[in-house]
Design an enzyme around this catalytic site. Structure first.
Site, PDB file in Angstrom:
ATOM      1  N   ASN A   1     -52.177 -73.403  -5.390  1.00  0.00           N
ATOM      2  CA  ASN A   1     -51.344 -72.528  -5.775  1.00  0.00           C
ATOM      3  C   ASN A   1     -50.294 -72.443  -4.789  1.00  0.00           C
ATOM      4  O   ASN A   1     -49.201 -71.212  -4.731  1.00  0.00           O
ATOM      5  CB  ASN A   1     -51.006 -72.601  -7.141  1.00  0.00           C
ATOM      6  CG  ASN A   1     -51.983 -73.012  -7.822  1.00  0.00           C
ATOM      7  OD1 ASN A   1     -51.806 -74.904  -7.887  1.00  0.00           O
ATOM      8  ND2 ASN A   1     -53.303 -72.928  -8.978  1.00  0.00           N
TER       9      ASN A   1
ATOM     10  N   HIS B   1     -50.011 -73.818 -21.030  1.00  0.00           N
ATOM     11  CA  HIS B   1     -51.264 -73.637 -20.692  1.00  0.00           C
ATOM     12  C   HIS B   1     -51.895 -72.359 -21.894  1.00  0.00           C
ATOM     13  O   HIS B   1     -51.983 -71.556 -22.392  1.00  0.00           O
ATOM     14  CB  HIS B   1     -50.819 -72.344 -19.329  1.00  0.00           C
ATOM     15  CG  HIS B   1     -51.974 -71.275 -17.789  1.00  0.00           C
ATOM     16  ND1 HIS B   1     -52.280 -70.753 -18.503  1.00  0.00           N
ATOM     17  CD2 HIS B   1     -52.491 -72.566 -17.251  1.00  0.00           C
ATOM     18  CE1 HIS B   1     -53.241 -70.526 -17.689  1.00  0.00           C
ATOM     19  NE2 HIS B   1     -53.540 -71.002 -16.783  1.00  0.00           N
TER      20      HIS B   1
ATOM     21  N   GLU C   1     -43.223 -73.899 -20.774  1.00  0.00           N
ATOM     22  CA  GLU C   1     -43.201 -73.517 -19.430  1.00  0.00           C
ATOM     23  C   GLU C   1     -42.171 -73.747 -18.630  1.00  0.00           C
ATOM     24  O   GLU C   1     -41.641 -75.348 -19.599  1.00  0.00           O
ATOM     25  CB  GLU C   1     -44.664 -74.660 -18.624  1.00  0.00           C
ATOM     26  CG  GLU C   1     -45.847 -73.818 -19.050  1.00  0.00           C
ATOM     27  CD  GLU C   1     -47.530 -74.026 -18.702  1.00  0.00           C
ATOM     28  OE1 GLU C   1     -46.486 -74.686 -17.517  1.00  0.00           O
ATOM     29  OE2 GLU C   1     -47.774 -74.214 -19.635  1.00  0.00           O
TER      30      GLU C   1
ATOM     31  N   SER D   1     -48.403 -76.684 -15.303  1.00  0.00           N
ATOM     32  CA  SER D   1     -49.071 -77.006 -14.201  1.00  0.00           C
ATOM     33  C   SER D   1     -50.082 -77.962 -14.113  1.00  0.00           C
ATOM     34  O   SER D   1     -50.627 -77.868 -13.279  1.00  0.00           O
ATOM     35  CB  SER D   1     -50.062 -75.490 -14.519  1.00  0.00           C
ATOM     36  OG  SER D   1     -50.334 -76.012 -16.084  1.00  0.00           O
TER      37      SER D   1
ATOM     38  N   ASP E   1     -42.370 -69.117 -19.825  1.00  0.00           N
ATOM     39  CA  ASP E   1     -43.349 -69.460 -18.422  1.00  0.00           C
ATOM     40  C   ASP E   1     -42.700 -70.573 -17.151  1.00  0.00           C
ATOM     41  O   ASP E   1     -43.023 -71.830 -17.246  1.00  0.00           O
ATOM     42  CB  ASP E   1     -44.606 -70.193 -19.039  1.00  0.00           C
ATOM     43  CG  ASP E   1     -46.074 -69.284 -17.838  1.00  0.00           C
ATOM     44  OD1 ASP E   1     -45.253 -69.138 -16.314  1.00  0.00           O
ATOM     45  OD2 ASP E   1     -47.210 -69.253 -18.261  1.00  0.00           O
TER      46      ASP E   1
ATOM     47  N   HIS F   1     -45.183 -71.758 -12.340  1.00  0.00           N
ATOM     48  CA  HIS F   1     -44.792 -72.783 -10.802  1.00  0.00           C
ATOM     49  C   HIS F   1     -44.226 -73.075 -10.509  1.00  0.00           C
ATOM     50  O   HIS F   1     -43.262 -74.106  -9.558  1.00  0.00           O
ATOM     51  CB  HIS F   1     -45.533 -74.151 -11.726  1.00  0.00           C
ATOM     52  CG  HIS F   1     -47.437 -74.045 -12.261  1.00  0.00           C
ATOM     53  ND1 HIS F   1     -48.084 -74.212 -10.596  1.00  0.00           N
ATOM     54  CD2 HIS F   1     -47.906 -73.648 -13.237  1.00  0.00           C
ATOM     55  CE1 HIS F   1     -49.385 -74.186 -11.519  1.00  0.00           C
ATOM     56  NE2 HIS F   1     -48.717 -73.661 -12.800  1.00  0.00           N
TER      57      HIS F   1
ATOM     58  N   LYS G   1     -48.865 -67.307  -7.477  1.00  0.00           N
ATOM     59  CA  LYS G   1     -48.560 -68.656  -7.233  1.00  0.00           C
ATOM     60  C   LYS G   1     -48.098 -68.580  -5.453  1.00  0.00           C
ATOM     61  O   LYS G   1     -48.380 -67.850  -4.814  1.00  0.00           O
ATOM     62  CB  LYS G   1     -48.409 -69.686  -7.836  1.00  0.00           C
ATOM     63  CG  LYS G   1     -49.402 -69.818  -8.971  1.00  0.00           C
ATOM     64  CD  LYS G   1     -49.501 -70.175  -9.920  1.00  0.00           C
ATOM     65  CE  LYS G   1     -50.541 -69.963 -10.948  1.00  0.00           C
ATOM     66  NZ  LYS G   1     -50.741 -70.827 -12.753  1.00  0.00           N
TER      67      LYS G   1
HETATM   68  C1  PLP Z   1     -51.622 -69.792 -12.641  1.00  0.00           C
HETATM   69  C2  PLP Z   1     -50.756 -69.250 -14.328  1.00  0.00           C
HETATM   70  C3  PLP Z   1     -50.527 -68.826 -15.196  1.00  0.00           C
HETATM   71  C4  PLP Z   1     -51.943 -67.479 -15.046  1.00  0.00           C
HETATM   72  O1  PLP Z   1     -51.188 -66.197 -13.626  1.00  0.00           O
HETATM   73  P1  PLP Z   1     -52.640 -66.010 -13.428  1.00  0.00           P
HETATM   74  O2  PLP Z   1     -51.451 -64.841 -12.485  1.00  0.00           O
HETATM   75  O3  PLP Z   1     -53.670 -67.105 -12.001  1.00  0.00           O
HETATM   76  O4  PLP Z   1     -53.526 -65.292 -13.519  1.00  0.00           O
HETATM   77  C5  PLP Z   1     -49.769 -68.613 -16.715  1.00  0.00           C
HETATM   78  N1  PLP Z   1     -48.712 -69.444 -17.060  1.00  0.00           N
HETATM   79  C6  PLP Z   1     -49.263 -70.810 -16.587  1.00  0.00           C
HETATM   80  C7  PLP Z   1     -48.423 -71.904 -16.831  1.00  0.00           C
HETATM   81  C8  PLP Z   1     -49.805 -70.810 -15.329  1.00  0.00           C
HETATM   82  O5  PLP Z   1     -50.169 -71.970 -14.391  1.00  0.00           O
END
Ligand code: PLP
Length: 389
Positions: free
Chosen positions: A44, A130, A177, A181, A206, A209, A240
């Site tokens: 990522n 997620h 989101e 993801s 969220d 990504h 990411k």
């Molecule tokens: C990766 C991810 C997280 C968690 O983030 P980390 O920093 O890896 O713990 C939370 N929400 C989504 C949508 C993600 O893809």
């Protein structure tokens, strides 16, 4: 008592057993698995910053200045200068009153959702949210409602009944989101914002990504669509596109203060290492907004185009034009996805098979992720290898 062995056997029988894959060297487009070099299409690290010279320098300078550990929770004696700098810069970037940093995106999601709602409230999630958001919702004690992915009619009906159920004293929180993801597609953000605001509910988005990739200075998809001001809480991660680790939430002063007071993953966890916070501050201040960010973002989009064209040229065009750095190749059952991943590995490509429960049963897939620093030749070779499968 149920033995661990029988449980493992049943996981293996369903092709759902997972195991670790030890890799060597920094997180780069080529990575060592044992003595074999694999082309890494599973990271990522979308902008190729994780092992870049510039972020290495930011982090090592920060370690020299601030040391290694943070010593305690933020609320005890771990509230150090870099955390403050990061949070004020984040709030500035996102155009919110306040921001709060967590050790991981997972901790940010689980802590925030469970802090914002409680028993008697309602939290409404997109079905593809997620695990961290789902866990936060469950932990909160609020009533959990789910709408099929981007299904606005269902969201509207849920909002109506939830606003009644929560009553004047309650809260209704909608969680989505911006870029999903495992599918790489976008939320129907205009519709979600319209319905959520019309109902008078809160919206948490969220951007894990999308942060660093979309919008002015990498602010995210809500910014790109001109909807940032309509989002109550912006969540994201530095793990990411920012190439580091850590999570954040941006929102109103009062909302962030509630999170600080109620999010157990914030209160009962040691503050992020100050050097990580300082480097995250530098990435969002000096890379995301500058020429370097622009260049890396355009390299990333170029690579997405190269892959899309190459796989079409090889005779198996994608079902959907990619809208992010995540490109799913859906194969259906678990065995098929595992076999495809293993054939790709034999050809020198690291592309993970993603199975239930990470994706719905029957939608096992290869998840290709592209980065700004993939070479065009390697992307074309991968597309041809996938088309052959
Ligand atoms: C990766 C991810 C997280 C968690 O983030 P980390 O920093 O890896 O713990 C939370 N929400 C989504 C949508 C993600 O893809």
């Amino acid at each position: 008592m149920r033995s661990f062995e029988s449980e493992l056997t049943s996981l293996k029988g369903d092709a759902l057993h997972r195991s670790l894959r030890p890799l060597k060297g920094p997180q780069m487009p080529k990575i060592l698995s044992g003595t074999r070099e694999l082309h890494n299409f599973s990271s990522n690290d979308y902008l190729g910053l994780a092992a870049s010279d510039v972020v290495r320098a930011m982090l090592t300078d920060a370690v020299r200045k601030y040391g290694a550990g943070s010593g305690a929770s933020r609320l005890v004696c771990g509230d150090l200068e870099p955390h403050r700098m990061l949070e004020s810069q984040l709030a500035k970037l996102k155009g919110t009153e306040a921001a709060i940093a967590f050790s991981t995106g997972y901790a940010a999601a689980v802590g925030t959702v469970s802090a914002l709602v409680r028993r008697g409230d309602v939290v409404i999630l997109d079905k593809l949210c997620h695990a961290s958001l789902i866990d936060g919702a469950r932990l909160s004690g609020a009533t959990v409602r789910v709408f099929p992915h981007n299904h606005l009619d269902k969201l509207e009906r849920l909002l109506e009944s939830s606003m009644d159920a929560a009553g004047d004293d309650g809260r209704v929180l909608v969680v989505a989101e911006s870029v999903y993801s495992m599918d790489g597609d976008w939320a129907d953000l205009f519709g979600i914002v319209r319905l959520t605001k019309a109902a008078g509910a809160l919206l948490l988005l969220d951007e894990a990504h999308a942060f660093g990739i979309f919008g002015k200075d990498g602010r995210g998809l809500a910014d790109k669509l001109g909807l940032a001001r309509k989002v109550d809480f912006h969540l994201g991660t530095f793990s990411k596109a920012a190439g580091l680790s850590g999570g954040y939430v941006c929102g109103s002063e009062a909302g962030v203060d509630i999170i600080l007071n109620r999010a157990r993953s914030f209160i009962y966890s040691t503050a992020p290492p100050p050097a990580i916070a300082a480097a995250a501050h530098d990435v969002i201040t000096r890379i995301f907004p500058g020429a370097m960010g622009e260049r890396r973002r355009s390299e990333l989009w170029n690579n997405v185009r190269v892959f899309t064209e190459a796989i079409a040229d090889a005779g198996s065009p994608l079902l959907r034009e990619p809208t992010s750095a995540i490109i799913p190749v859906i194969l259906g059952d678990n065995e098929r996805a595992l076999a495809a991943a293993s054939r790709l590995e034999t050809s020198g490509f690291l592309v993970p098979a993603i199975r239930y429960p990470t994706v719905p049963a029957g939608q096992a897939r290869l998840r290709v992720t592209l980065s700004a620093n993939h070479a065009e030749g390697d992307i074309i070779a991968l597309a041809r290898a996938i088309a052959k499968i």
